[in-house]
Write a protein that holds these residues in place. Structure first.
Motif, short mmCIF file in Angstrom:
data_model
loop_
_atom_site.label_atom_id
_atom_site.label_comp_id
_atom_site.label_asym_id
_atom_site.label_seq_id
_atom_site.Cartn_x
_atom_site.Cartn_y
_atom_site.Cartn_z
N UNK A 107 0.88 -1.17 0.00
CA UNK A 107 0.00 0.00 0.00
C UNK A 107 0.91 1.22 0.00
N UNK A 108 1.29 1.67 -1.20
CA UNK A 108 2.28 2.75 -1.27
C UNK A 108 2.08 3.61 -2.52
N UNK A 109 2.63 4.80 -2.46
CA UNK A 109 2.76 5.65 -3.63
C UNK A 109 4.24 5.67 -3.99
N UNK A 110 4.52 5.82 -5.28
CA UNK A 110 5.92 5.84 -5.68
C UNK A 110 6.18 6.91 -6.72
N UNK A 111 7.42 7.37 -6.69
CA UNK A 111 7.87 8.42 -7.60
C UNK A 111 9.11 7.92 -8.34
N UNK A 112 9.04 7.91 -9.67
CA UNK A 112 10.21 7.57 -10.46
C UNK A 112 11.12 8.79 -10.55
N UNK A 113 12.39 8.59 -10.23
CA UNK A 113 13.39 9.64 -10.28
C UNK A 113 14.35 9.36 -11.42
N UNK A 114 15.18 10.33 -11.81
CA UNK A 114 16.09 10.11 -12.94
C UNK A 114 17.11 9.00 -12.67
N UNK A 147 6.69 5.36 -0.71
CA UNK A 147 6.24 5.74 0.63
C UNK A 147 5.03 4.90 1.00
N UNK A 148 5.14 4.13 2.08
CA UNK A 148 4.04 3.29 2.53
C UNK A 148 4.52 1.88 2.81
N UNK A 149 3.62 0.90 2.70
CA UNK A 149 3.96 -0.51 2.90
C UNK A 149 4.47 -1.04 1.57
N UNK A 150 5.78 -1.14 1.44
CA UNK A 150 6.43 -1.50 0.18
C UNK A 150 7.45 -2.60 0.41
N UNK A 151 7.93 -3.24 -0.68
CA UNK A 151 8.90 -4.33 -0.52
C UNK A 151 10.18 -3.88 0.16
N UNK A 165 10.82 -10.26 7.14
CA UNK A 165 9.55 -10.11 6.46
C UNK A 165 9.73 -9.46 5.11
N UNK A 166 8.77 -9.63 4.19
CA UNK A 166 8.94 -9.14 2.83
C UNK A 166 8.65 -7.66 2.62
N UNK A 167 7.72 -7.08 3.42
CA UNK A 167 7.35 -5.68 3.24
C UNK A 167 7.19 -5.02 4.61
N UNK A 211 3.93 -6.19 7.64
CA UNK A 211 2.71 -5.80 6.93
C UNK A 211 1.45 -6.44 7.49
N UNK A 212 1.58 -7.55 8.26
CA UNK A 212 0.38 -8.25 8.73
C UNK A 212 -0.34 -7.45 9.81
N UNK A 213 0.42 -6.85 10.71
CA UNK A 213 -0.16 -5.99 11.75
C UNK A 213 0.69 -4.73 11.86
N UNK A 214 0.54 -3.81 10.90
CA UNK A 214 1.39 -2.61 10.92
C UNK A 214 1.22 -1.83 12.22
#
Length: 331
Positions: free
Chosen positions: A92-99, A106-110, A138-140, A165-168
């Motif tokens: 559960x995340x937002x992401x920004x591609x940078x150069x 940002x959020x629950x990510x790998x 854990x994976x994320x 991620x199971x119980x943030x």
């Protein structure tokens, strides 16, 4: 924590200026197997033929523009002789591609190491790799995640809560995981990774008596038809942050696979672990996996797999053998 607040602000500022040309995708992935388990020197209701829904992922992704996107992945499993799990938010995340191959999430990510090594081992629908399979990590996790990939060196750093991620949940401090991979030659990597923190075990009034630490290393080779590799992991006090008793665990994992035809491959894997080096140093666990898989279609992959787990210590010797059909469904 100030860096986290700045990253949050940047993400929301970017989302406020997205393009109107958005794209939304919904997909799912299921790992289902039917297998027979036979065990020695132990009593269990898991024996015999049963079905397992090892994973059911429902993935929602939204592309705001060429730089900003969001991902939400739900996760459910239903193992033999167990009730189905709650719905977890694996991602559960937002992401920004940078150069230049950079990525900010940002959020629950790998997390860096498992995300990297899982792609090298492959066959995730049969079993996860050494580190997550044996609860070494854990994976994320919830936090700020930065990745930089290039032809010579790739690396990633995550500043996370440590709660998984199971119980943030949020503890009294942040944890840090990082990895770096040197791309020695086409397909050949030497990689190291590490983790340090409290894993939210110091939350509220719980005392922080130890620090949870992990070290990973791998040498692996992957080309179109072949995968070869070995991984090492060592943990200190992974579950003993608030305990006066210290413990450690370690393990080795190795794998090989060969795709002898466009839709067919054979694979083998061997893991050996010491799950409690200080409290029960005689305890050892060995895992062997051998299989053949067939990519039936873009939507379905099947594998015939045999597994053996042997556990031994001064007080017991146990053995579990499993044979069956594993499948991965993509929709």
């Amino acid at each position: 924590m100030r860096a986290s607040k700045i990253a949050v602000a940047l993400c929301f500022c970017g989302l406020g200026s997205v393009s109107v040309q958005a794209e939304t995708n919904l997909s799912s992935q299921l790992f289902i197997n039917a297998s027979n388990i036979q065990q020695k020197d132990q009593t269990s209701n898991r024996e015999g033929w049963e079905f397992d829904l090892k994973r059911f992922y429902l993935d929602f992704s939204h592309q705001f523009n060429d730089k900003w996107s969001a991902v939400v992945t739900t996760d459910v499993q239903w193992r033999r002789q167990q009730d189905p799990t709650d719905v977890w938010f694996r991602h559960a995340y937002v992401q920004r591609k940078l150069p230049n191959g950079q990525l900010l999430q940002l959020g629950v990510a790998p997390l860096p190491w498992i995300d990297y090594i899982a792609r090298k081992v492959g066959y995730r629908y049969v079993d996860p790799s050494l580190t997550p399979m044996n609860q070494f990590a854990g994976p994320t996790d919830l936090g700020v995640h930065y990745t930089n990939k290039s032809d010579g060196v790739s690396y990633a750093v995550s500043v996370v809560t440590g709660g998984g991620f199971k119980k943030p949940r949020v503890g009294d401090s942040v944890d840090v995981e990082a990895y770096a991979a040197l791309h020695v030659a086409p397909g050949l990597d030497i990689a190291v990774g590490g983790y340090r923190g409290a894993r939210t075990q110091d939350k509220d009034d719980a005392p922080k008596m130890n620090t949870a630490e992990r070290f990973n290393a791998s040498i692996n080779y992957q080309i179109k038809k072949m995968r070869l590799g070995v991984e090492y992991v060592h943990n200190n006090n992974w579950a003993q942050v608030a305990s006066p008793v210290e413990d450690a665990k370690s393990g080795w994992g190795s794998w090989a696979s060969y795709r002898y035809a466009p839709k067919h491959s054979v694979f083998v894997r061997y893991d050996t672990t010491k799950p409690s080096r200080r409290l029960n140093p005689s305890y050892e666990k060995d895992y062997v996996q051998i299989g053949w898989d067939w990519k039936v279609s873009p939507y379905l992959t099947l594998a015939v797999v045999g597994k053996r787990i042997e556990e031994s210590s001064v007080s017991f010797d146990r053995e579990s053998n499993e044979l069956g059909l594993w499948s991965m469904w993509n929709f």
